[in-house]
Scaffold this active site. Structure first.
Site, PDB file in Angstrom:
ATOM      1  N   ALA A  71       0.821  -1.212   0.000  1.00 38.94           N
ATOM      2  CA  ALA A  71       0.000   0.000   0.000  1.00 38.94           C
ATOM      3  C   ALA A  71       0.856   1.263   0.000  1.00 38.94           C
ATOM      4  CB  ALA A  71      -0.930  -0.011   1.209  1.00 38.94           C
ATOM      5  N   ARG A 125      12.377  -0.465   7.820  1.00 38.01           N
ATOM      6  CA  ARG A 125      13.028  -0.982   9.016  1.00 38.01           C
ATOM      7  C   ARG A 125      14.537  -0.854   8.845  1.00 38.01           C
ATOM      8  NH1 ARG A 125       8.921  -0.278  10.907  1.00 38.01           N
ATOM      9  NH2 ARG A 125       7.505  -1.668  12.050  1.00 38.01           N
ATOM     10  N   ASP A 156      14.565   7.058   8.184  1.00 33.85           N
ATOM     11  CA  ASP A 156      13.661   7.276   9.309  1.00 33.85           C
ATOM     12  C   ASP A 156      13.815   6.165  10.330  1.00 33.85           C
ATOM     13  OD1 ASP A 156      11.491   8.790  10.556  1.00 33.85           O
ATOM     14  OD2 ASP A 156      10.257   7.021  10.157  1.00 33.85           O
ATOM     15  N   GLU A 212      17.177   1.199  17.768  1.00 30.86           N
ATOM     16  CA  GLU A 212      16.243   2.286  18.032  1.00 30.86           C
ATOM     17  C   GLU A 212      15.762   2.243  19.479  1.00 30.86           C
ATOM     18  OE1 GLU A 212      14.341   2.588  13.527  1.00 30.86           O
ATOM     19  OE2 GLU A 212      13.088   1.912  15.183  1.00 30.86           O
ATOM     20  N   HIS A 217      12.208   7.779  13.431  1.00 26.06           N
ATOM     21  CA  HIS A 217      11.116   6.827  13.214  1.00 26.06           C
ATOM     22  C   HIS A 217       9.757   7.510  13.394  1.00 26.06           C
ATOM     23  CE1 HIS A 217      10.375   2.241  13.171  1.00 26.06           C
ATOM     24  NE2 HIS A 217       9.330   2.861  12.661  1.00 26.06           N
ATOM     25  N   VAL A 218       9.571   8.596  12.648  1.00 30.07           N
ATOM     26  CA  VAL A 218       8.327   9.365  12.756  1.00 30.07           C
ATOM     27  C   VAL A 218       7.570   9.483  11.439  1.00 30.07           C
ATOM     28  CG1 VAL A 218       9.029  10.742  14.752  1.00 30.07           C
ATOM     29  CG2 VAL A 218       9.646  11.522  12.452  1.00 30.07           C
ATOM     30  N   ALA A 219       8.038   8.802  10.392  1.00 27.32           N
ATOM     31  CA  ALA A 219       7.363   8.933   9.097  1.00 27.32           C
ATOM     32  C   ALA A 219       5.890   8.526   9.174  1.00 27.32           C
ATOM     33  CB  ALA A 219       8.085   8.093   8.040  1.00 27.32           C
ATOM     34  N   TRP A 220       5.587   7.594  10.067  1.00 31.29           N
ATOM     35  CA  TRP A 220       4.233   7.060  10.201  1.00 31.29           C
ATOM     36  C   TRP A 220       3.331   7.886  11.116  1.00 31.29           C
ATOM     37  CZ3 TRP A 220       2.428   5.505  15.095  1.00 31.29           C
ATOM     38  CH2 TRP A 220       3.395   5.610  16.122  1.00 31.29           C
TER      39      TRP A 220
END
Length: 318
Positions: free
Chosen positions: A158, A235, A259, A264, A283-286
């Site tokens: 997606a 990831r 990202d 982490e 790790h904030v793209a989402w």
């Protein structure tokens, strides 16, 4: 039904958990350490976890005799031992689709930052260089156009498809990597080596599995164009960070945007932080608010489906 949410801090504070609370007796913990995991899941029918420091395997499942369902509050599910869960008779379900727009948005934030040289021009203006210009503008850095550039997508689920849609709106050429063992009807599917050599920008959107760990290493980076940009918002373990460091330091590729990292948070630091041709976000793209609320509602939907026997399972999203 007892529901234990082990790490609510990973989804932020400005969202509602009501949709989950309607499905059972909800107990929440801001964060759960590995030492606390077994005790907190022991009496639960359903466990919800994102990924920070929590790994659920044989040891953690040993005493969880009531546990029926593990809901991963994420698309990635590498923090759950699927074989151990299956052996215990526990269903594991992730949530796919919720971060699609957010991650695609971040991918193009990276691309436009590099191609439009936004940070460099901002600094030049603030340092007075535009004020001293003899013409109306300041043409210090070359701006590149996106039309006719080739975007290579690794992981055409997606998110990959949404990125492709936006890329085509910029008149970019899109190619996507074939998946091992899969049959594809799209004419823009190519083998990974071809994608690496043809792409001006490569963006990764595949899960971290045994097959994809260190998928991009020194050999793969050497195949890329010298002016190519690598983006990883999937990831950290998919890209070998030592190899990436060398490729960026030696200018074998132009730039990278990450990202995600292998560790982490990066408590031991990273050599990548030394480089000026890489962007690293935490790790904030989402993590738009809308995306995080969709995630919570997706977890609730998985619990509902499970309760009525409709069936839920891991979505590989590739």
């Amino acid at each position: 039904m007892k529901i234990a949410f082990l790490d609510t801090s990973t989804v932020g504070n400005n969202i509602w958990l009501d949709s989950i609370a309607k499905e059972g007796e909800l107990e929440t913990y801001k964060i759960t350490s590995p030492a606390e995991t077994a005790a907190r899941i022991q009496d639960a029918d359903v466990v919800i976890t994102n990924k920070v420091e929590i790994n659920i395997g044989d040891k953690e499942l040993a005493q969880a005799d009531k546990l029926k369902l593990i809901c991963v509050a994420a698309t990635g599910y590498n923090n759950v031992d699927l074989a151990a869960a299956k052996k215990k008779g526990v269903v594991v379900a992730n949530v796919s689709g919720y971060p699609t727009e957010a991650v695609a948005q971040m991918v193009f934030a990276y691309i436009l930052t590099f191609y439009n040289v936004i940070s460099e021009y901002d600094q030049s203006v603030k340092q007075g260089e535009w004020s001293k210009s003899h013409i109306f503008t300041l043409l210090k850095y070359p701006i590149a156009g996106l039309p006719d550039k080739t975007l290579g997508i690794i992981g055409y689920g997606a998110i990959g498809q949404k990125v492709a849609k936006i890329a085509r709106a910029f008149d970019m050429k899109v190619i996507a990597a074939t998946r091992t063992g899969a049959k594809h009807s799209e004419d823009f599917r190519v083998e990974l080596p071809e994608l690496l050599t043809q792409s001006d920008i490569i963006t990764i959107h595949t899960p971290l599995t045994e097959e994809t760990e260190n998928l991009i290493g020194a050999k793969e980076l050497a195949m890329m164009k010298p002016e190519a940009i690598l983006i990883n918002a999937a990831r950290g373990g998919i890209v070998n960070e030592d190899a990436l460091y060398q490729a960026l330091k030696e200018k074998k590729i132009k730039a990278a945007a990450l990202d995600v990292l292998a560790e982490e948070p990066p408590k031991s630091g990273s050599k990548l932080f030394e480089l000026d041709n890489i962007i690293i976000t935490p790790h904030v793209a989402w993590a738009t608010r809308e995306s995080r609320q969709r995630l919570i509602d997706g977890v609730a939907e998985n619990i509902r489906k499970f309760k009525v026997g409709k069936g839920v399972e891991i979505d590989l999203c590739t």
